[in-house]
Design a protein around this motif. Structure first.
Motif, PDB file in Angstrom:
ATOM      1  N   ALA A 106     -10.672  35.335  54.863  1.00  0.00           N
ATOM      2  CA  ALA A 106     -11.888  36.028  55.309  1.00  0.00           C
ATOM      3  C   ALA A 106     -12.520  35.354  56.507  1.00  0.00           C
ATOM      4  O   ALA A 106     -13.324  35.958  57.221  1.00  0.00           O
ATOM      5  N   GLY A 107     -12.201  34.068  56.724  1.00  0.00           N
ATOM      6  CA  GLY A 107     -12.794  33.351  57.837  1.00  0.00           C
ATOM      7  C   GLY A 107     -13.005  31.887  57.498  1.00  0.00           C
ATOM      8  O   GLY A 107     -12.378  31.343  56.577  1.00  0.00           O
ATOM      9  N   GLN A 108     -13.876  31.245  58.260  1.00  0.00           N
ATOM     10  CA  GLN A 108     -14.145  29.823  58.058  1.00  0.00           C
ATOM     11  C   GLN A 108     -15.653  29.608  57.865  1.00  0.00           C
ATOM     12  O   GLN A 108     -16.471  30.335  58.422  1.00  0.00           O
ATOM     13  N   GLY A 109     -15.975  28.567  57.054  1.00  0.00           N
ATOM     14  CA  GLY A 109     -17.358  28.171  56.852  1.00  0.00           C
ATOM     15  C   GLY A 109     -17.504  26.686  57.103  1.00  0.00           C
ATOM     16  O   GLY A 109     -16.581  25.904  56.808  1.00  0.00           O
ATOM     17  N   HIS A 110     -18.653  26.279  57.653  1.00  0.00           N
ATOM     18  CA  HIS A 110     -18.870  24.874  57.996  1.00  0.00           C
ATOM     19  C   HIS A 110     -20.340  24.541  57.753  1.00  0.00           C
ATOM     20  O   HIS A 110     -21.234  25.233  58.241  1.00  0.00           O
ATOM     21  N   GLU A 111     -20.577  23.464  57.007  1.00  0.00           N
ATOM     22  CA  GLU A 111     -21.934  22.997  56.746  1.00  0.00           C
ATOM     23  C   GLU A 111     -21.961  21.482  56.904  1.00  0.00           C
ATOM     24  O   GLU A 111     -20.982  20.788  56.565  1.00  0.00           O
ATOM     25  N   GLU A 112     -23.083  20.952  57.398  1.00  0.00           N
ATOM     26  CA  GLU A 112     -23.246  19.506  57.520  1.00  0.00           C
ATOM     27  C   GLU A 112     -24.573  19.086  56.895  1.00  0.00           C
ATOM     28  O   GLU A 112     -25.596  19.756  57.080  1.00  0.00           O
ATOM     29  N   LEU A 113     -24.535  17.962  56.163  1.00  0.00           N
ATOM     30  CA  LEU A 113     -25.731  17.447  55.493  1.00  0.00           C
ATOM     31  C   LEU A 113     -25.863  15.956  55.755  1.00  0.00           C
ATOM     32  O   LEU A 113     -24.862  15.224  55.786  1.00  0.00           O
ATOM     33  N   GLU A 114     -27.092  15.485  55.903  1.00  0.00           N
ATOM     34  CA  GLU A 114     -27.343  14.056  56.026  1.00  0.00           C
ATOM     35  C   GLU A 114     -27.202  13.387  54.655  1.00  0.00           C
ATOM     36  O   GLU A 114     -27.610  13.956  53.634  1.00  0.00           O
ATOM     37  N   ILE A 115     -26.619  12.199  54.635  1.00  0.00           N
ATOM     38  CA  ILE A 115     -26.407  11.480  53.386  1.00  0.00           C
ATOM     39  C   ILE A 115     -26.657   9.993  53.582  1.00  0.00           C
ATOM     40  O   ILE A 115     -26.693   9.491  54.699  1.00  0.00           O
ATOM     41  N   GLU A 116     -26.819   9.298  52.445  1.00  0.00           N
ATOM     42  CA  GLU A 116     -26.740   7.838  52.398  1.00  0.00           C
ATOM     43  C   GLU A 116     -25.435   7.512  51.680  1.00  0.00           C
ATOM     44  O   GLU A 116     -25.185   8.022  50.591  1.00  0.00           O
ATOM     45  N   LYS A 117     -24.612   6.655  52.289  1.00  0.00           N
ATOM     46  CA  LYS A 117     -23.266   6.413  51.741  1.00  0.00           C
ATOM     47  C   LYS A 117     -23.022   4.933  51.507  1.00  0.00           C
ATOM     48  O   LYS A 117     -23.441   4.086  52.283  1.00  0.00           O
ATOM     49  N   GLU A 118     -22.344   4.662  50.383  1.00  0.00           N
ATOM     50  CA  GLU A 118     -21.796   3.335  50.121  1.00  0.00           C
ATOM     51  C   GLU A 118     -20.298   3.494  49.926  1.00  0.00           C
ATOM     52  O   GLU A 118     -19.849   4.391  49.222  1.00  0.00           O
ATOM     53  N   GLY A 119     -19.497   2.616  50.537  1.00  0.00           N
ATOM     54  CA  GLY A 119     -18.056   2.670  50.355  1.00  0.00           C
ATOM     55  C   GLY A 119     -17.355   3.391  51.477  1.00  0.00           C
ATOM     56  O   GLY A 119     -17.972   3.855  52.448  1.00  0.00           O
TER      57      GLY A 119
END
Length: 328
Positions: free
Chosen positions: A302-315
């Motif tokens: 059907a197509g493509q979807g893209h989302e971006e979210l800010e995070i705090e990351k360890e590892g």
């Protein structure tokens, strides 16, 4: 049997007890609700009872009892009549032919019933070693875990939820082979240790009768076969599932390679939007790329979807994919 009571009091009790009654049964009396008087002197009361043999609910209501007795009436018909009768005092009178006459003002109905003596008995649960907790806590435990019970009847234990009580903490756990959901709440500190499996569908019905008031409590009593929930004017008895629950603890460990913190609502909204793409191809997985940000992608016919979210990351960075239904 003859008594008078308030229409609203009766309707509340009917709504409570009806959670244990089903119309999908080969035994006609199980689609009925039992009305009966019990006790002596000041302890005498009017009770409504419903059961499907897996869950039984018994609720006491305020009533002026003129004569004792019992009758089983069709739950659907009886509840609809009481619901549509105007507020005020109702008089109900039964005869030897198991007919119930319902009077309210200028309204009068006569419905056929069955002998109350033929109604199944509620399982007897001795009230020993009671475990007390807040009603709202159990309601929250059920809501937070019940979606993870299995629908597969070939694994009966997974159609229920495991309740474990130890050191003043109750843990409710649901597993369906794809998800594990577990949540904890406080119970009375002197509570005995318990490990039992309660049918998940019945827990849902029990939750509907629990108060959202943060101060309302209830008490649980367990036997080898049943659990009894005792509220102010209502008791609910559920049959336990026999068997050994899966060892869920081995999958809930504290060690990890990568951990992220992300705003829950932002993640929820992103997954819901990108599911519009992944859902076209029968819920294709959503890919999560964990780096400086969290990137969600879906690529289907059907197509493509893209989302971006800010995070705090360890590892370290990680790429992983999930079924969007389970992730939601």
């Amino acid at each position: 049997m003859q008594f008078t009571c308030n229409q609203l009091d009766l309707l509340v009790a009917i709504t409570t007890v009806s959670k244990a009654i089903t119309n999908r049964t080969a035994n006609p009396i199980l689609s009925c609700m039992l009305l009966k008087t019990e006790g002596e002197g000041k302890d005498k009361g009017l009770y409504l009872i419903g059961t499907d043999l897996e869950l039984s609910i018994k609720s006491k209501i305020k009533a002026n009892i003129i004569s004792d007795g019992s009758i089983a009436v069709d739950e659907k018909l009886f509840s609809e009549i009481i619901r549509k009768i105007p507020e005020g005092i109702i008089e109900i009178d039964t005869d030897s032919n198991n007919y119930a006459t319902i009077k309210s003002g200028k309204s009068e109905y006569k419905i056929a019933g069955q002998d109350g003596k033929d109604y199944p008995d509620i399982p007897v649960v001795e009230r020993n070693d009671g475990i007390t907790m807040f009603q709202n806590d159990l309601k929250d435990l059920i809501k937070s875990t019940n979606f993870s019970i299995s629908k597969e009847e070939t694994k009966p234990t997974l159609t229920g939820e495991l309740i474990e009580i130890e050191k003043g903490i109750a843990t409710l756990v649901a597993v369906d082979g794809f998800r594990i959901s577990a949540k904890k709440a406080n119970v009375s500190l002197d509570a005995k240790n318990v490990s039992a499996i309660i049918p998940g569908i019945k827990l849902n019905e029990i939750a509907k009768n629990l108060s959202s008031n943060s101060e309302d409590t209830f008490t649980m009593y367990f036997t080898d076969k049943n659990v009894l929930f005792e509220l102010k004017d209502t008791i609910m008895v559920a049959r336990l599932i026999d068997g050994k629950f899966i060892n869920y603890k081995q999958n809930l460990v504290d060690n990890f390679d990568t951990q992220i913190k992300v705003n829950r609502m932002d993640l929820l909204n992103s997954v819901e939007r990108i599911s519009l793409i992944s859902g076209i191809d029968k819920k294709q997985p959503i890919k999560l790329e964990i780096g400086n940000d969290l990137v969600l992608t879906s690529n289907t016919t059907a197509g493509q979807g893209h989302e971006e979210l800010e995070i705090e990351k360890e590892g370290p960075d990680l790429i992983i994919a999930f079924n969007p239904v389970f992730l939601l």
